[in-house]
Structure formats: C-alpha cells, structure tokens
Scaffold this active site. Structure first.
Site, PDB file in Angstrom:
ATOM      1  N   GLU A 293       0.882  -1.176   0.000  1.00 31.44           N
ATOM      2  CA  GLU A 293       0.000   0.000   0.000  1.00 31.44           C
ATOM      3  C   GLU A 293       0.911   1.215   0.000  1.00 31.44           C
ATOM      4  OE1 GLU A 293      -1.490   3.178   0.806  1.00 31.44           O
ATOM      5  OE2 GLU A 293      -1.966   2.505   2.831  1.00 31.44           O
ATOM      6  N   CYS A 327      -2.423   8.392   4.242  1.00 31.96           N
ATOM      7  CA  CYS A 327      -2.374   8.116   2.812  1.00 31.96           C
ATOM      8  C   CYS A 327      -3.729   8.381   2.168  1.00 31.96           C
ATOM      9  CB  CYS A 327      -1.921   6.686   2.553  1.00 31.96           C
ATOM     10  SG  CYS A 327      -2.843   5.444   3.453  1.00 31.96           S
TER      11      CYS A 327
END
Length: 524
Positions: A293, A327
């Site tokens: 990720e 994020c």
C-alpha cells in the site's frame, strides 16, 4: 462483539470510539498519558534474537514530535548482519506454529483484542506521545487495531472451513488454505498500531511467522504490542521484532527464505521492494509475494449542486485530520468554478478555527512527524506560494526545536499538472483546483498516478453513478469525507501507483497471506 445465534463464533462489530467529552473518560486519558511519561527511560532497549539480547553499534532514538527534546525510547538498531538470525528465528518457529489449528491461532488474536481493549487508554497514550496524534486520532488507531485482530480471527476460521463450490461426481473435493512461510512485515509510522498490528496478525493467523521491522519513528508502540501478544501466549519466534533502518529492511526483503513482504509506505520504497523481491536469490524456493500500500494523492470533487456546508466540513476533516499525514488524506479539492469562490471562503473560515498545539492537550491539529517532514512540507508550501495563492496558513508555527508544527495551509490558483497537485506531500497542505464542469472535475480527479481514495459531494444520482464507474480509486465515498475507512465496511487498498489493491480489513485480505491447495479423493 456479540455471539451469533447460529454459531459459537462471535459476530464482528466495529470497536466504538471513546467519548472524550465525558469528563471521566477524559481524566482516564490524562492519567494514561502521565503514566506513559513516567515509563520513559534513557536506557537502550536491546535487540533480542532467539532469546538473546544483543548490542549494536547504532541506535534508534524515538522522540515526541510535539516536543523533540523529550525522548520516548532508545533502541538497538539491527543491520544487515542481523537478518540471518532473525529469519532463522522465524523459520524455526514456523514448523510448530503452522501446525497449530486455525482455531487456536484465531483464539490468540481474540485474546489479544480483548486485552488491547482493556488497555486502550495505555496504547492511546503511546500514540499521542510517539506519533503526535490527538486523543481522537489515537483512539481511532487503537480501535482499528482491535477491529483488525477480531475481523482477521473470524475470517481465518471461515477460510479454514471453506469448501469448493462444486463436488465433482465420484470424488470428494477439498480446498485448504496453507501458510506461505516466513514473511517480512514493514509497517508505517502514521498508523503505528493499527496497520502494524493488522499486517502482522493477518500473517500469523494464517500460520505464517514474521520478522517485524516497525518504522524507526514509532518503535515503542510496536514493542508494547509485541509484549501484549507474548502475554497472550504467542510462542517465541512467531513474531521476531527487529528495530532497524533501511539497511536491515533491504536485506530482509532479499533474504531467500522470506516468502512474502507486507509493506505500507511511500511509492518510492514500495517500488524498490517490489523490484528487489522479483530478483531470485540463490537457494530461493518460491516466488516472493508483495502486499503493498503506497499512498495517494486523494481528491474530493465538490459539484455545483452539492451541500457546500457539508462538503466544506468533510474536506477540512479529510485534509487536516492528523495534520494531513494519512495516505487517504484529501490533498486536492476539485470545485466547480461556479461555486469556487464561495467554497474557498468556507474553507478559510473553517481552517482558521482549527486549534493547533500539543496533542497531549488534545488540540485539533498538532505536529508533523519529524524534522525531515517539517522541511519537506515547508518546501512545498514555499513552492506553492510562487505558483498559486496561499489563502490560509502557509507558515511554520514553531521552530523545529520547539516542535514540528506547520499551519494547516490552503493554496488556490493551481492547475492539476502542478507538482503540488501531483506529488504526495504528506502534510497539512490542501490545493484547490477549479473545474469547468463535472466532466472536467472527473478528468482532474483521475489526472494523477495514484488511485487510493476519493470522494464526491453532489445531490445528483446520475453524477454519483458516473463517479462510481469513472472515478478510478480503490475507496470512493459519496457525500462524506475520504478518510476514516472502517474495518469490514470499507476494505482498504488502492489502484495504480497506490499499491496492489490489497484491501486490508476485507474478506479477501487473508488470501494474500496463504496459498490454496486443492485435494481430490476418488470415491470407491
């Protein structure tokens, strides 16, 4: 969690958040912070491999980003020379751990979740001191960790009882999910409990063993969690904790016995890991699997027909929650030109109302992670001032030695091709981009190499349906903020350069830490 009427297994439910407006709960939080501060020590925590304490030439010093003069912990730092011992420890534990029943491994996770729930304030306090989170952000991190433990425990049990969709005539058919082996878990600093615990426990509940290398910015939180797992009965070597820097991590990724790498972090590092994992090493017996990720450049579309008050609230929460260091944070808001000026004024009002200060005192916004982040974010702001117009914030609030505080900043007048609208800043900086119409807004939203989260505020069902098809992100939200994914409800992972779309907290995630074996028996 509650118990289902149809099974002995509990039914998953998300962990509720603490209500810090309750004076009693707020006092518990203050006492937990005071207790954590009383445990700070100048003694160096040793590296422990195969039950033996080891000293190292280098060390990791964790500090409070709100008060850099306050040391949280000093740790022996592993280097490449320690990788063989760490992997050997995990490899030795694999034989017995993988032979345990799924139910026993899942039960350990459930016990850990229960104990973490009991000690929620303690872990919240460490998140405040070491990661610079305010009380609400810290509590959400701890609650998500609890959710991951319980959700993956239950998902693992379901996989253990999975059956092929078809029983072929004349045969008895089985499908079993087996562990991969030894893995490397490399979590980030910004969710140092939830993501670290989630990746680690997803791996071990499937029978794998791991070498855990947490971020050098948040080593204490990882130590406290591993201590909790050991207290719950985790056998030695199932999780081998190694505080270390890039040299250790790079050597760990390349070790021939490491079968998978779970990483959350920057695109640059993630792509390096992906490339290194693809290089077959002498003695390697399998293709390494990467579970990545890698961040985002997340956008929120505000259409002309949107509820602007709701949109402004959602954008500010998405952009400046935990100081933009998620994020999933909104770093671009794409606003229809007909409401652009009105919306900017709403943003300015709300940003001006954000109180900033020490997370110990539970201010809305706090510091960025460290001196490097402080310099990087200020550099982007200075660049933005030459290309656009700063309408809110735009300055450092303190000198770095007094804490890494940067004002929440809003910049207008940029185009989607500007570097501030393309590169992940990972700080409290929001760019506002004017769109000609909805088609243009969708074009701008997709005009980035990332594809993690996004949101759209609109009252038009037709536009929402179009966004569902055409807004190319892994996690899309309608008429709400683009942060705050909940385990089970919002499986999390992105498209394009945002990673491998691993969907943490979803029903597919444990497949990534296992290999399916089909077994067929011919019937007489």
């Amino acid at each position: 969690m509650t118990t289902s009427a149809n099974t002995s297994l509990p039914v998953f439910a998300n962990e509720p958040f603490c209500d810090f407006s309750d004076a009693k709960i707020a006092q518990q939080m203050r006492e937990a912070i005071q207790h954590a501060e009383s445990r700070l020590t100048a003694e160096k925590y040793p590296l422990v491999l195969n039950g033996e304490e080891k000293t190292t030439k280098t060390e990791i010093v964790s500090v409070n980003p709100a008060r850099p003069s306050q040391t949280i912990g000093v740790y022996a730092s592993a280097d490449a020379s320690h990788v063989p011992s760490a992997v050997a420890s995990a490899s030795k534990a694999f034989a017995s751990w993988s032979a345990q029943s799924t139910e026993k491994r899942a039960d350990l996770l459930l016990r850990a979740a229960s104990l973490l729930r009991e000690r929620k304030m303690e872990f919240n306090a460490w998140l405040v001191l070491e990661a610079g989170k305010n009380w609400g952000e810290a509590d959400a991190d701890t609650a998500e960790a609890i959710d991951f433990l319980e959700y993956y425990a239950l998902q693992a049990i379901q996989l253990a009882h999975a059956k092929p969709s078809i029983q072929y005539p004349g045969e008895e058919n089985q499908l079993v999910y087996l562990p991969l082996g030894v893995g490397a878990v490399l979590p980030p600093w910004n969710f140092p409990l939830a993501i670290m615990a989630g990746m680690t426990c997803a791996a071990i509940v499937m029978g794998n063993t791991v070498v855990l290398k947490p971020s050098p910015l948040t080593p204490t939180i990882a130590l406290r969690f591993v201590e909790l797992l050991l207290e719950c009965g985790l056998p030695e070597g199932v999780v081998t904790l190694c505080q270390g820097g890039p040299e250790f991590g790079d050597a760990l990724v390349g070790h021939p016995e490491v079968q998978f790498i779970a990483f959350t972090g920057s695109k640059k590092v993630g792509l390096h890991i992906h490339a290194k994992a693809a290089q077959t090493q002498p003695g390697q017996r399998g293709i390494k699997r990467t579970i990545l990720e890698l961040g985002g450049k997340d956008g929120i579309i505000v259409d002309a027909d949107a509820d602007l008050e709701s949109a402004a609230n959602g954008v500010v929460a998405s952009a400046f929650g935990f100081n933009g260091q998620k994020c999933s944070a909104c770093s671009r808001v794409i606003v229809d030109q007909s409401v652009h000026d009105e919306f900017v004024e709403m943003l300015k009002t709300r940003v001006a109302a954000l109180a900033q200060g020490d997370p110990v005192e539970n201010f809305a916004t706090g510091p960025v992670a460290n001196d490097a982040a402080y310099d990087r974010v200020l550099g982007y702001i200075q660049d933005g001032a030459t290309r656009g117009t700063i309408v809110a914030g735009g300055h450092a609030k303190t000198k770095p030695e007094d804490g890494y505080y940067i004002e929440p900043t809003v910049i207008t007048g940029l185009t989607s091709s500007d570097r501030l609208c393309q590169e992940e800043i990972f700080g409290p900086v929001l760019t506002v981009i004017a769109a000609k119409d909805f088609d243009d807004a969708l074009r701008i939203a997709n005009d980035t190499e990332y594809g993690l989260t996004g949101a759209i505020y609109s009252s038009s069902e037709e536009k929402l349906h179009r966004a569902a098809r055409e807004f190319h992100v892994g996690n899309l939200y309608f008429n709400r903020k683009c942060t705050g994914a909940m385990v089970g409800a919002h499986p999390f992972g992105g498209f394009k350069m945002s990673g491998t779309d691993s969907k943490a907290g979803g029903p597919d995630y444990l497949h990534l830490f296992s290999q399916a074996k089909s077994i067929a028996r011919k019937l007489a």
